[in-house]
Design an enzyme around this catalytic site. Sequence first.
Site, PDB file in Angstrom:
ATOM      1  CB  CYS A 113      -0.968  -0.037   1.169  1.00  0.00           C
ATOM      2  SG  CYS A 113      -2.357   1.122   0.982  1.00  0.00           S
ATOM      3  CG  HIS A 208      -3.274  -3.596   3.332  1.00  0.00           C
ATOM      4  ND1 HIS A 208      -2.281  -3.183   4.198  1.00  0.00           N
ATOM      5  CD2 HIS A 208      -3.831  -2.466   2.821  1.00  0.00           C
ATOM      6  CE1 HIS A 208      -2.244  -1.858   4.223  1.00  0.00           C
ATOM      7  NE2 HIS A 208      -3.173  -1.396   3.397  1.00  0.00           N
ATOM      8  CD  GLU A 210      -1.206  -6.257   5.468  1.00  0.00           C
ATOM      9  OE1 GLU A 210      -1.702  -5.179   5.822  1.00  0.00           O
ATOM     10  OE2 GLU A 210      -0.726  -6.435   4.323  1.00  0.00           O
TER      11      GLU A 210
END
Length: 230
Positions: A113, A208, A210
């Site tokens: 990001c 994102h 993650e």
Amino acid sequence: MSRRPCVGLTLDREPPGGFARSPWYALRCNYAEAVAAAGGVPLLLPHHPELAAEMLDRLDAVIVTGGAFDVDPALYGAERAAETRAIKPERTAFELALLRAALGRELPLLGICGGAQLLAVALGGGLIQHLPGHEGIPAERAAHPVRIAPATRLAAIVGADDIMVNSTHHQAIGAVPPGLVVNARAADGVVEGVEMPGRVFRLGVQWHPEYRIGTADQALLAALVEAARR
């Protein structure tokens, strides 16, 4: 490399108040959890630009994380727009020092990001300061598809022409600098991913991974850790 590779994660910096009466660092747990699940050892990096090179001496890969703040438009020669959020000069100065030092050596690098946006700025690119409608959906849910450019490192990693990603950003890469190749776009044309061609893993994504909402996210993190083993 028989040991698990060490992956540095940049931290956010918060002013006094809330957690502590002095400035404090923060990072969502899922960043470290995702790196550990992919086979790496997550190490958190405090904001000391003068130590960036020495930090990299001890790391096998770096992730420049995202955050709820904006890159100072002055860094890419733009006036500040009305929608631009608070900036974090200390964090940005450290991450720029880290990025520039990492680009000078064969170290795998992933920008997430704001980290992808800062990679573009570090190489001389610019940002779109506000994208209406790209926020509001929880990051643990898929928000929209992105088209993956063929014959890119990202295409080889995810093994698909289109993937679903989350969306929590309000800025994006605008002017793509020399040395970066766009490897993913949203249906509206917004740049969703970039990479530096070559042997070294250097890649940035607007979403994102993650949060690991799909197999493509897990494959991306696993590819970073695998690159760090070499």
